[in-house]
Design an enzyme around this catalytic site. Structure first.
Site, PDB file in Angstrom:
ATOM      1  N   GLU A  70      44.609  -0.060  19.219  1.00  0.00           N
ATOM      2  CA  GLU A  70      45.380   0.719  20.182  1.00  0.00           C
ATOM      3  C   GLU A  70      45.723   2.088  19.580  1.00  0.00           C
ATOM      4  O   GLU A  70      46.320   2.167  18.512  1.00  0.00           O
ATOM      5  CB  GLU A  70      46.678  -0.011  20.550  1.00  0.00           C
ATOM      6  CG  GLU A  70      47.450   0.713  21.634  1.00  0.00           C
ATOM      7  CD  GLU A  70      48.780   0.040  21.975  1.00  0.00           C
ATOM      8  OE1 GLU A  70      49.501  -0.354  21.050  1.00  0.00           O
ATOM      9  OE2 GLU A  70      49.088  -0.068  23.177  1.00  0.00           O
ATOM     10  N   LYS A 123      69.117  -1.687  22.593  1.00  0.00           N
ATOM     11  CA  LYS A 123      68.754  -0.883  21.414  1.00  0.00           C
ATOM     12  C   LYS A 123      67.536  -0.069  21.814  1.00  0.00           C
ATOM     13  O   LYS A 123      66.407  -0.566  21.800  1.00  0.00           O
ATOM     14  CB  LYS A 123      68.430  -1.813  20.237  1.00  0.00           C
ATOM     15  CG  LYS A 123      68.652  -1.218  18.858  1.00  0.00           C
ATOM     16  CD  LYS A 123      67.906   0.071  18.566  1.00  0.00           C
ATOM     17  CE  LYS A 123      66.457  -0.181  18.182  1.00  0.00           C
ATOM     18  NZ  LYS A 123      65.702   1.117  18.072  1.00  0.00           N
ATOM     19  N   GLU A 140      56.564  -7.874  25.656  1.00  0.00           N
ATOM     20  CA  GLU A 140      55.544  -7.034  26.299  1.00  0.00           C
ATOM     21  C   GLU A 140      54.983  -6.154  25.200  1.00  0.00           C
ATOM     22  O   GLU A 140      55.683  -5.278  24.691  1.00  0.00           O
ATOM     23  CB  GLU A 140      56.172  -6.167  27.397  1.00  0.00           C
ATOM     24  CG  GLU A 140      56.956  -6.936  28.450  1.00  0.00           C
ATOM     25  CD  GLU A 140      56.081  -7.726  29.393  1.00  0.00           C
ATOM     26  OE1 GLU A 140      54.846  -7.692  29.243  1.00  0.00           O
ATOM     27  OE2 GLU A 140      56.630  -8.395  30.266  1.00  0.00           O
ATOM     28  N   CYS A 172      51.052   1.596  27.952  1.00  0.00           N
ATOM     29  CA  CYS A 172      50.606   0.294  27.431  1.00  0.00           C
ATOM     30  C   CYS A 172      49.385  -0.205  28.184  1.00  0.00           C
ATOM     31  O   CYS A 172      48.519  -0.845  27.613  1.00  0.00           O
ATOM     32  CB  CYS A 172      51.736  -0.724  27.488  1.00  0.00           C
ATOM     33  SG  CYS A 172      52.418  -0.938  29.136  1.00  0.00           S
TER      34      CYS A 172
END
Ligand code: NAD
Length: 503
Positions: free
Chosen positions: A396, A189, A264, A298
């Site tokens: 973030e 997906k 992750e 990331c």
């Protein structure tokens, strides 16, 4: 968007107008016919419709993957045979790297040169796991004269792979390659912002000889298609890369089924620059670390901690260099910073730029770049003197925005580095050997680079601690995630049974 800008935008030839699911070797629409809009980030024009998968589509994909796992050849093939298919996949990806990069750059806004690097990395991921499975050995334990025990490693079943939009094709390959190499079947997906490159996998896999039903793709929104995959009882594994908050939701939704999870997640990684560091190298690396991949990385070193003795010089040089980072059209080979993926993400990043103006000292950027006042362009933005409780220090942003903070001692540097909920990566710049290792070992991060940019060895563990992830992939750890290690025990000598119920 101005006409000039529209003229200069690059639209790849032969773009599809719609993207379907790929289930059991066929391209299909959603059962209910639903679609969603896909935009390209230079103009934010809708350029195609993608099938919006729902539970019924996920059910079909999982059923196909189940059949391929239960009855098909893939899980039963010799590792060498699977490895050959994986190498062919790598060959095809390599041979189409320019087209892949062109489409990826158009769909995601990534600079073309960086998208090309990601396409090649995707091929390398397949090659790496193709090699690893043929070299795979498992443990055998001997108890002399009595017993031999061995590990029977086997694929688990249907792996659900859910991926983000920041480097779409590469991150998909990172999960597809080990899941397939170990003999599982999969339902992917991909992220709804960037479905274009994922739609190429089906053709590549068919050409490489992957048996029907082994790879299935369902497009759609996370809360619909992603959610249905996570909750599907016949999907024992979920490998997820994305935001920490989404990871929490998936963790909760997978709990009733006790699924295997690999997560992750997000990051707010520190780059610690000590006064004795090679400042030229540290500045180059920390510029690249937060402005490459549009800052949508990331492992971005988005908090730079600099020792007081070199702080003023560092800030001044860093801001000057950040201002020179070349913002441009994603397809232009000279571009270093392209357009952010989507207007929603752009709005989020811009809101942090505004927040930053009251939390730190703006020394570069702070809005749209000159000449790019359309689409999702953000100037490389640098805030200095950012306190540890600032939102731009803690949260973030996932864009070209960096916070710089001074420190005096090693202890203070470590305390600042560890003072966020995240723990993905850390970068340390010093020429003092003892300090380098002591700080590296004490920093709360899954991965540390010493006097180095983010250069990854595919054999090493990849993953974060704290809110940055759960479990590690990379090298043999990926093989472990996608396989069951069944222990088989065999008696060699006499059977020694304590006899219960003897007359
Ligand atoms: P996201 O969490 O919004 O979405 C990731 C994927 O999850 C998408 O495919 C989305 O459709 C799906 N999803 C969303 N809600 C879901 C739900 N309820 N159930 C199932 N699936 C769902 O993340 P994003 O915005 O696409 O990506 C950016 C994030 O990814 C950042 O936080 C970044 O740090 C992180 N990231 C981490 C790594 C890593 O290796 N640690 C690598 C790349 C990106």
């Amino acid at each position: 968007m101005t006409d000039i800008a529209l003229d200069r935008r690059h639209v790849p030839a032969d773009l599809p107008e719609r993207i379907q699911h790929y289930i059991d070797g066929e391209f299909v629409d959603s059962v209910d016919g639903g679609t969603f809009d896909v935009l390209e980030p230079v103009s934010n024009d809708v350029y195609l419709q993608a099938a919006a998968g729902q539970r019924a589509d996920v059910d079909r994909a999982v059923a196909a993957a189940r059949r391929a796992f239960a009855d098909g050849p893939w899980p039963r093939m010799l590792p060498r045979e699977r490895s050959r298919v994986l190498h062919r996949i790598a060959d095809i990806v390599e041979s189409r790297d320019a087209r892949l990069a062109e489409l990826e750059s158009f769909d995601s806004g990534l600079p073309i040169t960086q998208a090309l690097g990601q396409a090649r990395r995707a091929a390398e991921n397949f090659r790496f796991f193709a090699d690893l499975v043929v070299a795979q050995a498992d443990d055998t334990f001997k108890v002399p004269g009595r017993q031999i025990n061995y590990v029977n490693r086997k694929p688990i079943g249907v792996a659900g792979l859910i991926t983000p939009w920041n480097t779409p094709f590469m991150l998909e390959s990172w999960k597809l390659a080990p899941a397939l190499a170990t003999g599982n079947t999969v339902v992917l997906k991909p992220a709804e912002f960037t479905p274009l490159s994922a739609s190429l996998w089906a053709g590549i896999f068919e050409e490489a000889g992957l048996p029907r039903g082994v790879f299935n793709l369902v497009n759609g929104l996370g809360e619909e298609a992603g959610d249905a995959l996570v909750k599907h009882p016949d999907v024992p594994l979920i490998s997820f890369t994305g935001e920490s908050r989404t990871g929490q939701i998936i963790f909760a939704n997978a709990a009733p089924h006790l699924k295997g999870l690999s997560m992750e997640l997000g990051g707010k990684s520190p780059a610690i620059v000590f006064a004795d560091a090679d400042l030229d190298a540290a500045i180059d690396a920390t510029i690249f670390g937060v402005f490459s991949l549009n800052g949508e990385r990331c492992t971005a070193g988005s908090r730079i901690l600099v020792q007081r003795a070199v702080y003023d010089e560092f800030v001044e040089r860093y801001a000057a260099q950040a201002k020179r980072v070349k913002v441009g059209y994603p397809h232009d080979p000279a571009t270093e910073l392209g357009a952010l993926v989507h207007p929603e993400h752009y709005a989020k990043v811009m809101s942090y730029v505004e927040i930053g103006k009251s939390e730190g000292r703006l020394v570069a950027g702070g809005g749209q770049p000159d000449g790019f006042t359309f689409g999702n362009f953000v100037a490389p933005t640098v805030f200095a003197d950012v306190p540890r409780d600032a939102r731009i220090f803690q949260e973030e942003i996932f864009g070209p925005v960096v916070a710089i903070t001074p420190f005096d001692t090693d202890e203070e540097a470590l305390a600042l580095a560890n003072d966020t909920k995240y723990g993905l990566a850390a970068y340390i710049w010093t020429n003092d050997l003892k300090r380098a290792h002591n700080v590296a070992q004490a920093v709360e991060a899954g991965m540390v680079w010493l006097n180095s940019n983010n250069v990854r060895d595919l054999r090493t563990p990849f993953g974060g601690v704290k809110a940055s992830g759960l479990g590690h992939e990379g090298g043999y750890r990926s093989i472990d995630f996608y396989t069951d290690q069944q222990a088989v025990h065999i008696t060699l000598g006499e059977v020694h049974n304590p006899t219960f119920g003897r007359n």
